[in-house]
Design a protein around this motif. Sequence first.
Motif, mmCIF file in Angstrom:
data_model
loop_
_atom_site.group_PDB
_atom_site.id
_atom_site.type_symbol
_atom_site.label_atom_id
_atom_site.label_comp_id
_atom_site.label_asym_id
_atom_site.label_seq_id
_atom_site.Cartn_x
_atom_site.Cartn_y
_atom_site.Cartn_z
ATOM 1 N N ILE A 178 0.834 -1.205 0.000
ATOM 2 C CA ILE A 178 0.000 0.000 0.000
ATOM 3 C C ILE A 178 0.869 1.256 0.000
ATOM 4 C CG2 ILE A 178 -1.632 1.332 1.408
ATOM 5 C CD1 ILE A 178 -2.920 -1.361 2.180
ATOM 6 N N ALA A 179 1.973 1.234 0.746
ATOM 7 C CA ALA A 179 2.870 2.397 0.788
ATOM 8 C C ALA A 179 3.451 2.700 -0.592
ATOM 9 C CB ALA A 179 3.980 2.154 1.799
ATOM 10 N N HIS A 191 1.336 7.500 -6.393
ATOM 11 C CA HIS A 191 0.218 8.358 -6.779
ATOM 12 C C HIS A 191 0.025 9.552 -5.838
ATOM 13 C CE1 HIS A 191 -1.338 5.623 -9.912
ATOM 14 N NE2 HIS A 191 -0.869 4.663 -9.124
ATOM 15 N N ARG A 192 0.945 9.747 -4.932
ATOM 16 C CA ARG A 192 0.914 10.873 -3.989
ATOM 17 C C ARG A 192 -0.397 10.897 -3.202
ATOM 18 N NH1 ARG A 192 3.701 15.796 -7.549
ATOM 19 N NH2 ARG A 192 5.671 14.696 -7.964
ATOM 20 N N LEU A 193 -0.700 9.760 -2.601
ATOM 21 C CA LEU A 193 -1.907 9.626 -1.803
ATOM 22 C C LEU A 193 -1.561 9.526 -0.321
ATOM 23 C CD1 LEU A 193 -3.772 6.900 -3.921
ATOM 24 C CD2 LEU A 193 -4.013 9.392 -4.074
ATOM 25 N N LYS A 194 -2.426 10.064 0.515
ATOM 26 C CA LYS A 194 -2.310 9.862 1.948
ATOM 27 C C LYS A 194 -2.811 8.462 2.303
ATOM 28 C CE LYS A 194 -0.919 14.074 2.830
ATOM 29 N NZ LYS A 194 0.484 14.335 3.293
ATOM 30 N N GLY A 241 1.610 4.273 7.526
ATOM 31 C CA GLY A 241 0.645 5.247 7.043
ATOM 32 C C GLY A 241 0.870 6.614 7.657
ATOM 33 N N ASP A 242 0.095 7.575 7.180
ATOM 34 C CA ASP A 242 0.166 8.929 7.747
ATOM 35 C C ASP A 242 -0.492 8.970 9.115
ATOM 36 O OD1 ASP A 242 1.169 10.787 5.389
ATOM 37 O OD2 ASP A 242 -0.239 9.365 4.509
ATOM 38 N N ILE A 243 -1.595 8.242 9.247
ATOM 39 C CA ILE A 243 -2.335 8.177 10.510
ATOM 40 C C ILE A 243 -2.911 6.771 10.653
ATOM 41 C CG2 ILE A 243 -4.440 8.936 11.699
ATOM 42 C CD1 ILE A 243 -4.016 11.711 10.578
ATOM 43 N N SER A 244 -2.899 6.260 11.874
ATOM 44 C CA SER A 244 -3.653 5.062 12.234
ATOM 45 C C SER A 244 -4.631 5.437 13.338
ATOM 46 C CB SER A 244 -2.734 3.943 12.722
ATOM 47 O OG SER A 244 -1.931 3.432 11.682
ATOM 48 N N THR A 245 -5.794 4.822 13.312
ATOM 49 C CA THR A 245 -6.775 5.077 14.367
ATOM 50 C C THR A 245 -7.087 3.780 15.106
ATOM 51 O OG1 THR A 245 -8.728 4.679 12.981
ATOM 52 C CG2 THR A 245 -7.811 6.909 12.982
ATOM 53 N N LEU A 246 -7.540 3.931 16.331
ATOM 54 C CA LEU A 246 -7.910 2.809 17.180
ATOM 55 C C LEU A 246 -9.300 3.032 17.751
ATOM 56 C CD1 LEU A 246 -4.537 2.507 19.099
ATOM 57 C CD2 LEU A 246 -5.546 0.650 17.760
ATOM 58 N N SER A 247 -9.986 1.934 18.031
ATOM 59 C CA SER A 247 -11.233 1.990 18.779
ATOM 60 C C SER A 247 -11.019 1.360 20.144
ATOM 61 C CB SER A 247 -12.340 1.225 18.051
ATOM 62 O OG SER A 247 -13.486 1.103 18.885
ATOM 63 N N PHE A 248 -11.478 2.048 21.178
ATOM 64 C CA PHE A 248 -11.439 1.513 22.534
ATOM 65 C C PHE A 248 -12.859 1.296 23.055
ATOM 66 C CE2 PHE A 248 -7.181 3.942 23.150
ATOM 67 C CZ PHE A 248 -6.516 2.957 22.449
ATOM 68 N N VAL A 303 -2.996 7.828 16.029
ATOM 69 C CA VAL A 303 -1.550 7.630 16.103
ATOM 70 C C VAL A 303 -0.900 8.229 14.861
ATOM 71 C CG1 VAL A 303 0.286 5.895 16.078
ATOM 72 C CG2 VAL A 303 -1.747 5.541 17.504
ATOM 73 N N THR A 304 0.173 8.970 15.053
ATOM 74 C CA THR A 304 0.945 9.497 13.935
ATOM 75 C C THR A 304 2.389 9.710 14.362
ATOM 76 O OG1 THR A 304 1.136 11.286 12.288
ATOM 77 C CG2 THR A 304 0.331 11.900 14.474
ATOM 78 N N ASN A 305 3.295 9.578 13.410
ATOM 79 C CA ASN A 305 4.706 9.858 13.668
ATOM 80 C C ASN A 305 5.076 11.305 13.372
ATOM 81 O OD1 ASN A 305 5.471 7.225 14.485
ATOM 82 N ND2 ASN A 305 5.487 6.557 12.352
ATOM 83 N N ASP A 306 4.125 12.076 12.871
ATOM 84 C CA ASP A 306 4.353 13.468 12.475
ATOM 85 C C ASP A 306 3.958 14.377 13.640
ATOM 86 O OD1 ASP A 306 3.974 16.090 11.427
ATOM 87 O OD2 ASP A 306 3.692 15.290 9.409
#
Length: 393
Positions: free
Chosen positions: A138-139, A145-148, A170-177, A192-195
């Motif tokens: 996916i990366a 294609h310069r996609l997020k 990825g640019d962002i990952s999300t979690l559900s609690f 979650v993001t590294n930026d």
Amino acid sequence: MINVTKSYLGKKTKFLGYVDSIYASGWLTNQGPLVAELEERLRDYLGVRNIILTNNGTLALQIAYRALNLAGSAITTPFSFVATTSSLKWEGIRPIFADIDEASWNLDPSAIEARIDTDTQAIVATHVFGNACDVEGIAQIAERHRLKVIYDGAHAFSVRYKDRSVLNWGDISTLSFHATKLFHTIEGGAIVTNDDALAARIRLLCNFGIVDTDIIDGIGINAKLNEFAAAMGLCILDDIALILEQREEIARRYETQLGDHFDLQQQQHHSQRNHSYFPIALASESQLLRCRAALNAQGINPRRYFYPSLDTLGYLQPQSPQTRSRALSRRVLCLPIYPGLPRHVQNTVIQTLLMENAGRSEPITERFWPQVNTAGWMDDRLPLPDPESKRIC
């Protein structure tokens, strides 16, 4: 009724200790000390750079799109919980479905490029049932294609890929609690993001865009987690190793007994699972319905995750049919898996499925498990959920 999951509550005395501290401080929300403590502990446990807690996993997705300034369309999976897609639509982003890989059940990288449109800005993929996506494939497409890239990691708590958290991709990952998850805060989620700059923007978006009492820097919304929810998360995080251990034990037994009779999700190479769910794919939808009815008759309530395939939803039409997702969604049934699941209940699940699969009418218990422990099987290292608590399925 034995449901597909049962919320783990941890030790009541520990939770009440946190509640006492909330009463003492009077601090209920707005980035209180328990939220700050939980963020720090989760950051260390998961091995991520920035984690921002939210009050649910759906808002985490919506804020992720806002933080990345997404518009136009996004390529996404039709085999996921509806929130993955509805959150896009809610934010005015057009979902374009690409089909899934038949083995991993995740978004198939080879299906993505043909679906990219002139206004496509992102790929939104789900680590389905905690099985890591082909993040490297996916990366490569996203870079070309310069996609997020946004990962819906609602099922991916503690999942690792190549010895680091899959949430780092990825640019962002999300979690559900949510309370149904293996780690939960009753209701809650995280981004979650590294930026670092992106993380700062996300924090503003979660708090109405408020920088301080005198400055509002752009639009925002209320997505903050409260202190009582954080208290529950802190209690459960203390027991997470045993929660994962017990889930793995249950999953391995299902695999041993059912793996030769039903289709199982194939684990992504170089990844580690968290056994957040145990899905099986039956031969047909009619067989699924028979098995579900047979289990219901035993007081056991498995669930159809994920049905229907999201490319069939009326409010998202027109869509090109995603044939692999549609076929799989009619065959998948998730079986009970949670800490404290009694051994004899798991025996009943396995026996019933094998009987239905073989077309038998007589019990086959003695053939597969001559010694059934009807008193349950989990040891006392991990406190079981309060039997008076509401079961959530």
